[in-house]
Design a protein around this motif. Structure first.
Motif, mmCIF file in Angstrom:
data_model
loop_
_atom_site.group_PDB
_atom_site.id
_atom_site.type_symbol
_atom_site.label_atom_id
_atom_site.label_comp_id
_atom_site.label_asym_id
_atom_site.label_seq_id
_atom_site.Cartn_x
_atom_site.Cartn_y
_atom_site.Cartn_z
ATOM 1 N N GLU A 250 0.843 -1.212 0.000
ATOM 2 C CA GLU A 250 0.000 0.000 0.000
ATOM 3 C C GLU A 250 0.868 1.249 0.000
ATOM 4 N N ASP A 251 1.915 1.201 0.851
ATOM 5 C CA ASP A 251 2.823 2.329 0.963
ATOM 6 C C ASP A 251 3.555 2.562 -0.361
ATOM 7 N N TYR A 252 3.969 1.458 -0.966
ATOM 8 C CA TYR A 252 4.725 1.587 -2.222
ATOM 9 C C TYR A 252 3.856 2.190 -3.327
ATOM 10 N N VAL A 253 2.650 1.658 -3.481
ATOM 11 C CA VAL A 253 1.755 2.135 -4.547
ATOM 12 C C VAL A 253 1.443 3.615 -4.326
ATOM 13 N N ASN A 254 1.171 3.980 -3.082
ATOM 14 C CA ASN A 254 0.870 5.367 -2.762
ATOM 15 C C ASN A 254 2.061 6.278 -3.075
ATOM 16 N N THR A 255 3.261 5.822 -2.700
ATOM 17 C CA THR A 255 4.475 6.620 -2.934
ATOM 18 C C THR A 255 4.717 6.803 -4.430
ATOM 19 N N VAL A 256 4.617 5.722 -5.186
ATOM 20 C CA VAL A 256 4.875 5.817 -6.633
ATOM 21 C C VAL A 256 3.850 6.755 -7.294
ATOM 22 N N CYS A 257 2.591 6.662 -6.895
ATOM 23 C CA CYS A 257 1.578 7.545 -7.499
ATOM 24 C C CYS A 257 1.874 9.003 -7.145
ATOM 25 N N ASP A 258 2.269 9.258 -5.903
ATOM 26 C CA ASP A 258 2.636 10.627 -5.515
ATOM 27 C C ASP A 258 3.829 11.107 -6.337
ATOM 28 N N GLN A 259 4.787 10.215 -6.575
ATOM 29 C CA GLN A 259 5.981 10.594 -7.347
ATOM 30 C C GLN A 259 5.624 10.870 -8.814
ATOM 31 N N LEU A 260 4.755 10.021 -9.384
ATOM 32 C CA LEU A 260 4.353 10.231 -10.779
ATOM 33 C C LEU A 260 3.685 11.598 -10.950
ATOM 34 N N GLU A 261 2.892 11.970 -9.974
ATOM 35 C CA GLU A 261 2.199 13.266 -10.069
ATOM 36 C C GLU A 261 3.185 14.435 -10.128
ATOM 37 N N LEU A 262 4.365 14.243 -9.517
ATOM 38 C CA LEU A 262 5.344 15.336 -9.441
ATOM 39 C C LEU A 262 6.256 15.421 -10.667
ATOM 40 N N LEU A 263 6.332 14.327 -11.432
ATOM 41 C CA LEU A 263 7.277 14.300 -12.552
ATOM 42 C C LEU A 263 6.732 15.037 -13.776
ATOM 43 N N PRO A 264 7.611 15.655 -14.560
ATOM 44 C CA PRO A 264 7.143 16.257 -15.808
ATOM 45 C C PRO A 264 6.506 15.187 -16.700
ATOM 46 N N PRO A 265 5.447 15.527 -17.430
ATOM 47 C CA PRO A 265 4.777 14.515 -18.260
ATOM 48 C C PRO A 265 5.616 14.009 -19.419
ATOM 49 N N ASP A 266 6.713 14.705 -19.762
ATOM 50 C CA ASP A 266 7.529 14.240 -20.896
ATOM 51 C C ASP A 266 8.713 13.383 -20.452
ATOM 52 N N VAL A 267 8.802 13.052 -19.181
ATOM 53 C CA VAL A 267 9.864 12.136 -18.726
ATOM 54 C C VAL A 267 9.341 10.708 -18.845
ATOM 55 N N CYS A 268 10.035 9.910 -19.651
ATOM 56 C CA CYS A 268 9.571 8.541 -19.884
ATOM 57 C C CYS A 268 9.797 7.689 -18.624
#
Ligand code: SF4
Length: 316
Positions: A250-268
């Motif tokens: 749960e912690d991992y999925v939550n962390t990764v989703c939070d991180q994805l939200e912060l990344l520029p959309p053009d970073v693969c």
């Protein structure tokens, strides 16, 4: 806040810029990375920077790379054969994964890359290395290579926090990373950064901060790994002594989703979790069900009605 999902056209309900999608767009077909072991060593193993290696490292962190007793060509065909059981055709990117692949005389790097480029249906090269192992001379050669082919240089950073880096015996600092990054960035070389979630002593906020710092740079791609605790490593001992805990799913999925939200959309996004080896993995064992983890990430992004870059504030 970005209010529209820019990835609604990507198949499979993905709400982030997947490597598979990016490579299909670029090359018009399936592109398969072939992990190789060029028989390099590492300055954190041979005593130049440190001994014993990073505390989580097992045999040069290239568990799925080929066997160094075989030539690059033999490894390429052996891994390709396995891959072709799943994808019968496509193009290939030889990926020099094991150890530190710019930690060698330039002639060795030249011959390793020339061999890789001569293999059939190869459309690019990926080279994994430490950020403190790139000289001006090597960077100039990589720039030359990058003009010839689709090159990505993968830099292991793991965390922006020097205190965590010291704990895991990385034997380089964030400033060292930035110096290596600059050598490549100034030469327009595609850079992929590796980060690890779940390192001892790191909080959720620290993991997000590492990604925030990456979102301020100009990256081609990123790999987000889950810390794997592997038999025989220093970290396995620390884990078994109760010095830290592994992340929960749960912690991992939550962390990764939070991180994805912060990344520029053009970073693969090249990776959102690691491939554990059932024989050697101590924890977290839930990570062996990689497809479940990936599905949970997709589900969580849908539940939030969110996507990569939703909270990215910079310019792209
Ligand atoms: S830098 Fe990579 S190869 Fe070297 S010790 Fe650390 S994980 Fe292992």
């Amino acid at each position: 806040m970005n209010t529209e999902n820019p990835f609604s056209h990507i198949g499979g309900g993905k709400r982030y810029y997947t490597q598979n999608y990016m490579l299909r767009e670029k090359f018009g077909c399936k592109v398969i990375k072939i992990s190789l072991n060029a028989g390099m060593t590492c300055p954190n193993l041979d005593g130049t920077k440190g001994t014993g290696g990073c505390t989580y490292c097992s045999s040069g962190s290239g568990d799925f790379a080929g066997c160094p007793a075989q030539s690059v060509t033999e490894q390429f065909y052996a891994v390709k054969k396995l891959m072709n059981e799943k994808w019968s055709e496509g193009k290939y990117i030889p990926y020099f994964q094991a150890n530190t692949n710019t930690y060698a005389p330039l002639e060795k790097i030249r011959s390793m890359t020339a061999k890789a480029l001569s293999l059939p249906d190869v459309c690019g090269i990926a080279i994994s290395t430490r950020p403190d192992c790139i000289s001006e001379e090597t960077a100039d050669y990589l720039a030359e290579l990058s003009r010839k082919t689709y090159l990505t240089v993968e830099l292991g950073l793991q965390t922006v926090y020097d205190e965590t880096a010291a704990k895991i015996n990385r034997c380089h600092t964030y400033a060292d990373f930035l110096a290596g990054y600059k050598l490549l960035h100034d030469r327009n070389i595609n850079i992929c950064v590796h980060l690890i979630n779940g390192l001892p002593g790191e909080t959720h906020e620290m993991m997000l901060e590492s990604v925030r710092k990456m979102s301020e740079l100009k990256l081609h791609s990123i790999k987000l790994h889950l810390l794997h605790i592997i038999k025989g490593t220093v970290m396995a001992e620390q884990y078994e002594n109760g010095e830290f805990e592994a992340m929960t799913p749960e912690d991992y999925v939550n962390t990764v989703c939070d991180q994805l939200e912060l990344l520029p959309p053009d970073v693969c996004i090249q990776r959102l979790t690691g491939d554990g080896n059932r024989e050697t993995l101590i924890a977290p064992l839930w990570s062996l069900k990689k497809f479940v983890v990936m599905n949970e990430i997709d589900k969580e992004l849908r539940r939030r009605n969110s996507w990569q870059g939703k909270k990215y504030g910079g310019q792209i």
